[in-house]
Design a protein around this motif. Structure first.
Motif, PDB file in Angstrom:
ATOM      1  N   LYS A  32     -46.155  -7.285 -49.734  1.00  0.00           N
ATOM      2  CA  LYS A  32     -46.961  -6.501 -51.476  1.00  0.00           C
ATOM      3  C   LYS A  32     -45.536  -5.626 -51.660  1.00  0.00           C
ATOM      4  O   LYS A  32     -46.074  -5.219 -52.844  1.00  0.00           O
ATOM      5  CB  LYS A  32     -47.994  -5.356 -50.946  1.00  0.00           C
ATOM      6  CG  LYS A  32     -48.890  -5.885 -51.204  1.00  0.00           C
ATOM      7  CD  LYS A  32     -50.038  -4.412 -51.558  1.00  0.00           C
ATOM      8  CE  LYS A  32     -51.389  -5.700 -51.389  1.00  0.00           C
ATOM      9  NZ  LYS A  32     -52.560  -4.161 -51.608  1.00  0.00           N
ATOM     10  N   THR A  33     -43.675  -6.076 -51.237  1.00  0.00           N
ATOM     11  CA  THR A  33     -42.748  -4.793 -52.214  1.00  0.00           C
ATOM     12  C   THR A  33     -42.163  -6.204 -52.713  1.00  0.00           C
ATOM     13  O   THR A  33     -40.993  -5.583 -53.644  1.00  0.00           O
ATOM     14  CB  THR A  33     -42.365  -4.920 -50.535  1.00  0.00           C
ATOM     15  OG1 THR A  33     -41.967  -6.676 -50.722  1.00  0.00           O
ATOM     16  CG2 THR A  33     -43.046  -3.968 -49.952  1.00  0.00           C
ATOM     17  N   ILE A  34     -43.345  -7.132 -53.604  1.00  0.00           N
ATOM     18  CA  ILE A  34     -42.622  -7.920 -55.015  1.00  0.00           C
ATOM     19  C   ILE A  34     -42.572  -7.291 -55.841  1.00  0.00           C
ATOM     20  O   ILE A  34     -43.700  -6.793 -56.487  1.00  0.00           O
ATOM     21  CB  ILE A  34     -42.768  -9.697 -55.112  1.00  0.00           C
ATOM     22  CG1 ILE A  34     -42.740 -10.444 -55.879  1.00  0.00           C
ATOM     23  CG2 ILE A  34     -44.381  -8.977 -55.120  1.00  0.00           C
ATOM     24  CD1 ILE A  34     -43.532 -11.926 -56.266  1.00  0.00           C
ATOM     25  N   LYS A  36     -42.329  -6.517 -60.214  1.00  0.00           N
ATOM     26  CA  LYS A  36     -43.390  -7.061 -61.227  1.00  0.00           C
ATOM     27  C   LYS A  36     -42.515  -7.386 -61.691  1.00  0.00           C
ATOM     28  O   LYS A  36     -43.023  -9.051 -62.991  1.00  0.00           O
ATOM     29  CB  LYS A  36     -44.031  -5.642 -62.150  1.00  0.00           C
ATOM     30  CG  LYS A  36     -44.857  -5.347 -60.793  1.00  0.00           C
ATOM     31  CD  LYS A  36     -45.322  -4.249 -62.015  1.00  0.00           C
ATOM     32  CE  LYS A  36     -46.408  -3.333 -61.154  1.00  0.00           C
ATOM     33  NZ  LYS A  36     -47.410  -3.416 -61.273  1.00  0.00           N
ATOM     34  N   THR A  37     -41.173  -7.912 -61.978  1.00  0.00           N
ATOM     35  CA  THR A  37     -39.983  -9.047 -62.560  1.00  0.00           C
ATOM     36  C   THR A  37     -39.904 -10.042 -62.455  1.00  0.00           C
ATOM     37  O   THR A  37     -39.053 -10.890 -62.454  1.00  0.00           O
ATOM     38  CB  THR A  37     -39.080  -7.790 -62.942  1.00  0.00           C
ATOM     39  OG1 THR A  37     -38.204  -7.735 -62.250  1.00  0.00           O
ATOM     40  CG2 THR A  37     -39.633  -6.802 -63.978  1.00  0.00           C
ATOM     41  N   THR A  38     -40.375  -9.957 -60.748  1.00  0.00           N
ATOM     42  CA  THR A  38     -39.911 -11.682 -59.821  1.00  0.00           C
ATOM     43  C   THR A  38     -40.807 -12.529 -59.767  1.00  0.00           C
ATOM     44  O   THR A  38     -41.562 -12.290 -59.870  1.00  0.00           O
ATOM     45  CB  THR A  38     -39.975 -10.645 -58.202  1.00  0.00           C
ATOM     46  OG1 THR A  38     -38.835 -10.306 -58.549  1.00  0.00           O
ATOM     47  CG2 THR A  38     -38.331 -12.181 -57.672  1.00  0.00           C
ATOM     48  N   PRO A  39     -40.536 -13.314 -59.925  1.00  0.00           N
ATOM     49  CA  PRO A  39     -41.507 -14.712 -60.542  1.00  0.00           C
ATOM     50  C   PRO A  39     -41.913 -14.581 -58.443  1.00  0.00           C
ATOM     51  O   PRO A  39     -40.857 -14.642 -57.437  1.00  0.00           O
ATOM     52  CB  PRO A  39     -40.576 -15.443 -60.918  1.00  0.00           C
ATOM     53  CG  PRO A  39     -39.430 -15.687 -61.770  1.00  0.00           C
ATOM     54  CD  PRO A  39     -39.453 -13.910 -61.055  1.00  0.00           C
ATOM     55  N   LEU A  75     -50.170  -9.990 -54.408  1.00  0.00           N
ATOM     56  CA  LEU A  75     -49.074  -9.640 -54.157  1.00  0.00           C
ATOM     57  C   LEU A  75     -48.550  -8.245 -54.789  1.00  0.00           C
ATOM     58  O   LEU A  75     -47.712  -7.608 -54.272  1.00  0.00           O
ATOM     59  CB  LEU A  75     -47.747 -10.980 -53.663  1.00  0.00           C
ATOM     60  CG  LEU A  75     -48.350 -11.641 -51.938  1.00  0.00           C
ATOM     61  CD1 LEU A  75     -47.521 -12.765 -52.254  1.00  0.00           C
ATOM     62  CD2 LEU A  75     -47.972 -10.938 -51.259  1.00  0.00           C
ATOM     63  N   ARG A  76     -49.177  -7.997 -54.968  1.00  0.00           N
ATOM     64  CA  ARG A  76     -48.827  -7.482 -56.594  1.00  0.00           C
ATOM     65  C   ARG A  76     -49.697  -5.942 -57.376  1.00  0.00           C
ATOM     66  O   ARG A  76     -49.502  -5.181 -57.935  1.00  0.00           O
ATOM     67  CB  ARG A  76     -48.482  -7.566 -58.401  1.00  0.00           C
ATOM     68  CG  ARG A  76     -47.337  -9.054 -58.246  1.00  0.00           C
ATOM     69  CD  ARG A  76     -46.927  -9.854 -60.122  1.00  0.00           C
ATOM     70  NE  ARG A  76     -46.702 -11.048 -59.055  1.00  0.00           N
ATOM     71  CZ  ARG A  76     -44.620 -10.778 -59.063  1.00  0.00           C
ATOM     72  NH1 ARG A  76     -44.102  -9.973 -59.443  1.00  0.00           N
ATOM     73  NH2 ARG A  76     -44.050 -12.038 -59.539  1.00  0.00           N
ATOM     74  N   ALA A  77     -50.888  -6.338 -56.804  1.00  0.00           N
ATOM     75  CA  ALA A  77     -51.675  -5.594 -56.080  1.00  0.00           C
ATOM     76  C   ALA A  77     -51.501  -3.818 -55.647  1.00  0.00           C
ATOM     77  O   ALA A  77     -50.902  -3.781 -54.786  1.00  0.00           O
ATOM     78  CB  ALA A  77     -53.305  -6.209 -56.118  1.00  0.00           C
TER      79      ALA A  77
END
Length: 77
Positions: A32-34, A36-39, A75-77
Motif C-alpha cells: 500500500k505504499t505506492i 498517488k502520482t506513480t502509475p 493499493l492506494r486506499a
C-alpha cells in the motif's frame, strides 16, 4: 452495471501471484505504499513482465482494465 470480465483472483493468477483471498489481502497490505502520482505499472514491486501486462491492460483498455483499476484503487486506499 455489468460484472467485470475478470476477477481480482484471476488477475493475481495472471500476474503469477498467490491468488487466495487471504493472500491478496496480504499483498495489498504489504504494498500500500505506492505514491498517488506513480502509475500502477511503475510501482517498484512488479517484475518487468507484470509491469508490462498492467500497462498494456490500461493503455489498451483491455478486458483486464477494470480489475487492474480495482487493484490500483485498493493499493492506494
Amino acid at each position: 452495471m455489468e460484472a467485470p470480465v475478470h476477477s481480482l483472483n484471476a488477475l493475481f493468477e495472471q500476474l503469477g501471484l498467490p491468488s487466495s483471498e487471504s493472500e491478496i489481502e496480504t499483498f495489498i497490505e504489504t504494498h500500500k505504499t505506492i505514491a498517488k502520482t506513480t502509475p500502477l505499472a511503475q510501482a517498484s514491486f512488479w517484475t518487468p513482465s507484470q509491469a508490462a501486462f498492467l500497462a498494456e491492460a490500461i493503455n489498451n483498455d483491455a478486458d483486464w482494465a477494470e480489475v487492474v483499476d480495482q487493484l490500483d484503487t485498493m493499493l492506494r486506499a
